[in-house]
Design a protein around this motif. Structure first.
Motif, PDB file in Angstrom:
ATOM      1  N   GLU A 265       0.780  -1.238   0.000  1.00 11.09           N
ATOM      2  CA  GLU A 265       0.000   0.000   0.000  1.00 11.09           C
ATOM      3  C   GLU A 265       0.815   1.293   0.000  1.00 11.09           C
ATOM      4  O   GLU A 265       0.507   2.196  -0.774  1.00 11.09           O
ATOM      5  N   PRO A 266       1.834   1.447   0.856  1.00  7.50           N
ATOM      6  CA  PRO A 266       2.546   2.731   0.877  1.00  7.50           C
ATOM      7  C   PRO A 266       3.223   3.066  -0.462  1.00  7.50           C
ATOM      8  O   PRO A 266       3.500   4.235  -0.736  1.00  7.50           O
ATOM      9  N   SER A 267       3.477   2.071  -1.310  1.00  9.03           N
ATOM     10  CA  SER A 267       4.120   2.335  -2.599  1.00  9.03           C
ATOM     11  C   SER A 267       3.150   2.919  -3.617  1.00  9.03           C
ATOM     12  O   SER A 267       3.573   3.536  -4.595  1.00  9.03           O
ATOM     13  N   VAL A 268       1.864   2.681  -3.387  1.00  5.88           N
ATOM     14  CA  VAL A 268       0.894   2.936  -4.458  1.00  5.88           C
ATOM     15  C   VAL A 268       0.813   4.408  -4.891  1.00  5.88           C
ATOM     16  O   VAL A 268       0.905   4.696  -6.092  1.00  5.88           O
ATOM     17  N   PRO A 269       0.686   5.370  -3.946  1.00  9.83           N
ATOM     18  CA  PRO A 269       0.565   6.764  -4.401  1.00  9.83           C
ATOM     19  C   PRO A 269       1.755   7.200  -5.258  1.00  9.83           C
ATOM     20  O   PRO A 269       1.565   7.823  -6.308  1.00  9.83           O
ATOM     21  N   SER A 270       2.972   6.843  -4.837  1.00 11.74           N
ATOM     22  CA  SER A 270       4.146   7.254  -5.621  1.00 11.74           C
ATOM     23  C   SER A 270       4.175   6.557  -6.973  1.00 11.74           C
ATOM     24  O   SER A 270       4.538   7.151  -7.981  1.00 11.74           O
ATOM     25  N   LEU A 271       3.807   5.293  -6.993  1.00 16.18           N
ATOM     26  CA  LEU A 271       3.791   4.578  -8.275  1.00 16.18           C
ATOM     27  C   LEU A 271       2.822   5.249  -9.243  1.00 16.18           C
ATOM     28  O   LEU A 271       3.111   5.405 -10.430  1.00 16.18           O
ATOM     29  N   LEU A 272       1.667   5.658  -8.719  1.00 20.15           N
ATOM     30  CA  LEU A 272       0.671   6.294  -9.587  1.00 20.15           C
ATOM     31  C   LEU A 272       1.140   7.675 -10.031  1.00 20.15           C
ATOM     32  O   LEU A 272       1.023   8.047 -11.195  1.00 20.15           O
ATOM     33  N   ASP A 273       1.714   8.450  -9.091  1.00 23.91           N
ATOM     34  CA  ASP A 273       2.184   9.804  -9.413  1.00 23.91           C
ATOM     35  C   ASP A 273       3.309   9.789 -10.421  1.00 23.91           C
ATOM     36  O   ASP A 273       3.412  10.661 -11.263  1.00 23.91           O
ATOM     37  N   GLN A 274       4.182   8.811 -10.263  1.00 23.60           N
ATOM     38  CA  GLN A 274       5.430   8.868 -11.031  1.00 23.60           C
ATOM     39  C   GLN A 274       5.447   7.929 -12.225  1.00 23.60           C
ATOM     40  O   GLN A 274       6.503   7.604 -12.744  1.00 23.60           O
ATOM     41  N   LEU A 275       4.286   7.505 -12.668  1.00 24.84           N
ATOM     42  CA  LEU A 275       4.233   6.624 -13.822  1.00 24.84           C
ATOM     43  C   LEU A 275       4.943   7.303 -14.997  1.00 24.84           C
ATOM     44  O   LEU A 275       4.580   8.402 -15.394  1.00 24.84           O
ATOM     45  N   ASP A 276       5.959   6.650 -15.507  1.00 20.77           N
ATOM     46  CA  ASP A 276       6.824   7.289 -16.504  1.00 20.77           C
ATOM     47  C   ASP A 276       6.158   7.273 -17.880  1.00 20.77           C
ATOM     48  O   ASP A 276       6.048   6.233 -18.524  1.00 20.77           O
TER      49      ASP A 276
ATOM     50  N   ALA B 183       6.431  -0.560 -13.569  1.00 21.07           N
ATOM     51  CA  ALA B 183       5.584   0.072 -12.556  1.00 21.07           C
ATOM     52  C   ALA B 183       4.195  -0.572 -12.553  1.00 21.07           C
ATOM     53  O   ALA B 183       3.601  -0.807 -11.492  1.00 21.07           O
ATOM     54  N   ILE B 184       3.693  -0.863 -13.731  1.00 25.43           N
ATOM     55  CA  ILE B 184       2.387  -1.515 -13.818  1.00 25.43           C
ATOM     56  C   ILE B 184       2.453  -2.921 -13.205  1.00 25.43           C
ATOM     57  O   ILE B 184       1.525  -3.375 -12.541  1.00 25.43           O
ATOM     58  N   ARG B 185       3.586  -3.596 -13.403  1.00 26.44           N
ATOM     59  CA  ARG B 185       3.758  -4.910 -12.776  1.00 26.44           C
ATOM     60  C   ARG B 185       3.709  -4.788 -11.255  1.00 26.44           C
ATOM     61  O   ARG B 185       3.134  -5.634 -10.573  1.00 26.44           O
ATOM     62  N   ALA B 186       4.336  -3.722 -10.744  1.00 27.10           N
ATOM     63  CA  ALA B 186       4.313  -3.509  -9.293  1.00 27.10           C
ATOM     64  C   ALA B 186       2.874  -3.254  -8.832  1.00 27.10           C
ATOM     65  O   ALA B 186       2.398  -3.861  -7.873  1.00 27.10           O
ATOM     66  N   LEU B 187       2.169  -2.387  -9.553  1.00 31.38           N
ATOM     67  CA  LEU B 187       0.776  -2.107  -9.185  1.00 31.38           C
ATOM     68  C   LEU B 187      -0.064  -3.378  -9.259  1.00 31.38           C
ATOM     69  O   LEU B 187      -0.908  -3.636  -8.400  1.00 31.38           O
ATOM     70  N   ALA B 188       0.172  -4.171 -10.291  1.00 32.69           N
ATOM     71  CA  ALA B 188      -0.578  -5.415 -10.453  1.00 32.69           C
ATOM     72  C   ALA B 188      -0.284  -6.354  -9.289  1.00 32.69           C
ATOM     73  O   ALA B 188      -1.188  -6.990  -8.747  1.00 32.69           O
ATOM     74  N   GLY B 189       0.977  -6.421  -8.897  1.00 32.30           N
ATOM     75  CA  GLY B 189       1.363  -7.308  -7.802  1.00 32.30           C
ATOM     76  C   GLY B 189       0.783  -6.874  -6.466  1.00 32.30           C
ATOM     77  O   GLY B 189       0.475  -7.703  -5.617  1.00 32.30           O
ATOM     78  N   ILE B 190       0.633  -5.556  -6.288  1.00 34.99           N
ATOM     79  CA  ILE B 190       0.080  -5.046  -5.033  1.00 34.99           C
ATOM     80  C   ILE B 190      -1.436  -5.241  -5.016  1.00 34.99           C
ATOM     81  O   ILE B 190      -2.028  -5.577  -3.997  1.00 34.99           O
ATOM     82  N   GLY B 191      -2.066  -5.021  -6.167  1.00 41.66           N
ATOM     83  CA  GLY B 191      -3.511  -5.263  -6.268  1.00 41.66           C
ATOM     84  C   GLY B 191      -4.361  -4.243  -5.555  1.00 41.66           C
ATOM     85  O   GLY B 191      -5.540  -4.482  -5.262  1.00 41.66           O
ATOM     86  N   ASP B 192      -3.801  -3.087  -5.261  1.00 35.72           N
ATOM     87  CA  ASP B 192      -4.510  -2.047  -4.513  1.00 35.72           C
ATOM     88  C   ASP B 192      -5.613  -1.419  -5.369  1.00 35.72           C
ATOM     89  O   ASP B 192      -5.395  -1.106  -6.530  1.00 35.72           O
ATOM     90  N   PRO B 193      -6.808  -1.230  -4.796  1.00 39.87           N
ATOM     91  CA  PRO B 193      -7.918  -0.649  -5.567  1.00 39.87           C
ATOM     92  C   PRO B 193      -7.582   0.684  -6.219  1.00 39.87           C
ATOM     93  O   PRO B 193      -8.116   1.006  -7.280  1.00 39.87           O
TER      94      PRO B 193
END
Lengths: 276, 268
Positions: free
Chosen positions: B63-74, B84-94
């Motif tokens: 969860e704590p990674s999600v906001p930065s991953l979304l903000d900093q999508l290259d 980054a999408i793989r990370a988001l997919a692995g976290i599965g956060d809504p």
């Protein structure tokens, strides 16, 4: 952004098969070489397209400063993709072209066309016995496109070439060694073939990314199941690992026509899922 | 210097691909939230070893990674975006939902569409607010059915895995959705031109047969932060509808520009 409607300027001519065929016979070298590529890319296997591509293998108009034949290269590549056996004799003649890259493209095309009639000329070329063939213009200035020739001999089941292929396992260029291992895997009955597959597995842990990519592609082409886990763990792009694993998977499936999913196929798919 | 600073300094100082990959791995394995910006930066280094380690680290932190991953999508580097999408997919956060939907259906890079299609099936549905779960799953279903028609085999393959996971998730809650999913599988298993895709569909069918009726995931309580961010996510969901898919990779129209430049020698 919404799609732009197409204009009818010259750059748009490649949109139709008819125009590509006209362009290929035209004066504009840029449009000719693009048309040759385009016909292959979109697999335009119409007889007329094949005819003009075969004619382009003898082109003299398009020369690079170093004497290369860019149009011939593209025409040979396209003919490999179009699957028309009528191209075979002209492609075999192209194996004697002075341009290294034309010979490379021709060897690859003959491989794709399954042209067993080309085996004897491929063997001559492997032994560097065709006069007038210039080496590659870039280092390591290979005399012949050995990797393409070896790959073709393996795919064409040229078992008579095995003794000639063996020394290439020691070739100074690793890519050529891999091509030899790949060919020998295909030309040797199991289980003796596995030693060649294992050599390619070893190459997956080498220090050079480019060479790891090359080994991935070779293992995918031969579909060596023992390579599944090592492929998944290779330090390389997932896209390339997935393509290699697809090769393994499809090799497994070809042994079971009704999508029965042998155990090896499921094992490969599990690995693929993790790499998506 | 703290442990974290030392680990980050090692990443900055790495002067070879192997050292970089090792340094990122050590940083990732520290499981420290302060590592997140450096781990996200490591997705852009064009170093697969470093990227794999960074993705694993980000997924572990969750969860704590999600906001930065979304903000900093290259937006400029599709390889980094795919990681980054793989990370988001692995976290599965809504909160990743709209990004995954957009990426799966509209990104020009196949590696991004592939990772996102997989991720649409592995969202943590129990973390969605119950009143919004249906709309979220319906969007995923639409998107995945669409992505099953992608021009690239590997994207279709990934969409099948996503659809299989979604089928398991909705089997009892949305019985009406079973038939479009099963019909899509039926169609693909005989008509997809790529053998590997047909095999993956067959495997999905077999696993659904075995699994359904046995397991229903336990319900966990989502964090309040996810609830707060969720409404912004839902807003995005509706805006996304205006997005259009760019021309597919095999489309001849994409090569229009090429004809104009083909004469220049730098183009090979």
């Amino acid at each position: 952004m919404p799609e732009q409607p197409f204009d009818n300027s010259e750059t748009n001519d490649s949109l139709t098969v008819e125009q590509a065929i006209v362009n290929l016979q035209g004066e504009d070298l840029g449009l000719r070489i693009y048309a040759a590529w385009w016909l292959g890319r979109f697999r335009v296997d119409e007889p007329l397209a094949v005819d003009v591509l075969i004619k382009a293998l003898d082109d003299e108009a398009d020369r690079t400063e170093a004497g290369g034949y860019p149009l011939r290269r593209n025409a040979a590549r396209a003919l490999g993709k179009l699957g028309d056996q009528r191209a075979v004799p002209a492609l075999v003649r192209s194996l004697s072209c002075s341009d290294f890259y034309v010979r490379e493209a021709a060897a690859q095309a003959l491989d794709m066309l399954g042209a067993t009639s080309s085996i004897s000329v491929l063997i001559d070329l492997l032994q560097d016995q065709i006069p007038g063939t210039l080496p590659a213009p870039e280092p390591p200035n290979l005399a012949q496109p050995f990797d393409a020739i070896l790959e073709a001999l393996g795919a064409l089941q040229a078992t008579e070439a095995v003794p000639l292929i063996h020394p290439f396992l020691q070739h100074p260029v690793p890519r050529v060694q891999y091509a030899a291992a790949r060919a020998l895997y295909q030309l040797t009955p199991a289980p003796a073939a596995n030693q060649y597959g294992d050599r390619l597995i070893e190459a997956l842990s080498g220090p050079d990314l480019q060479l790891r990519r090359s080994a991935l592609s070779d293992l995918g082409a031969i579909g060596y199941l023992a390579a599944a886990e090592p492929i998944a763990e290779t330090l390389a792009e997932n896209s390339l690992k997935l393509i290699a694993l697809k090769g393994l998977l499809e090799t497994q499936l070809k042994q079971s026509p009704d999508l029965e999913l042998p155990e090896g196929a499921v094992r490969v798919m599990q690995l693929m899922d993790e790499l998506l | 210097m703290s442990d974290l600073q030392a680990l980050i300094a090692a990443v900055d100082a790495a002067d070879s691909a192997t050292k970089l990959s090792d340094a990122v791995q050590q940083l990732a394995e520290s499981h420290l939230e302060g590592a997140i910006p450096t781990l996200i930066a490591a997705l852009s280094y064009n170093n697969p070893g470093a990227a794999v380690a960074a993705v694993d680290g980000l997924i572990y932190l969750g969860e704590p990674s999600v906001p930065s991953l979304l903000d900093q999508l290259d937006q400029h580097n599709y390889t980094a975006r795919a990681w980054a999408i793989r990370a988001l997919a692995g976290i599965g956060d809504p909160r990743g939902l709209t990004t995954l939907l957009g990426a799966a259906t509209a990104d020009f890079a196949l590696s991004v569409r592939r990772a996102a299609a997989r991720g649409l099936g592995t969202l943590k549905w129990h973390q969605f607010p119950s009143e919004d779960l249906e709309i979220a799953q319906a969007e995923c279903l639409d998107a995945l059915l669409f992505v099953c028609e992608d021009d690239e085999w590997i994207v279709r393959y990934a969409a099948v895995t996503g659809l299989q996971s979604l089928a398991t998730a909705i089997w009892y809650s949305q019985p009406d959705w079973r038939s479009p999913i099963l019909a899509k599988f039926e169609q693909m298993v005989s008509l997809d031109p790529i053998l590997a895709v047909r095999a993956r569909v067959r495997w999905a069918q077999q696993q659904l047969q075995q699994e359904i009726g046995i397991t229903i995931p336990a319900v966990a309580t989502p964090s309040s932060e996810i609830f707060t961010d969720w409404h912004a996510t839902l807003e995005n969901l509706y805006h996304r509808k205006s997005q259009e898919r760019p021309l597919p990779e095999g489309d001849p129209r994409r090569f229009r520009g090429l004809a104009a430049t083909i004469g220049s020698p730098a183009n090979d």
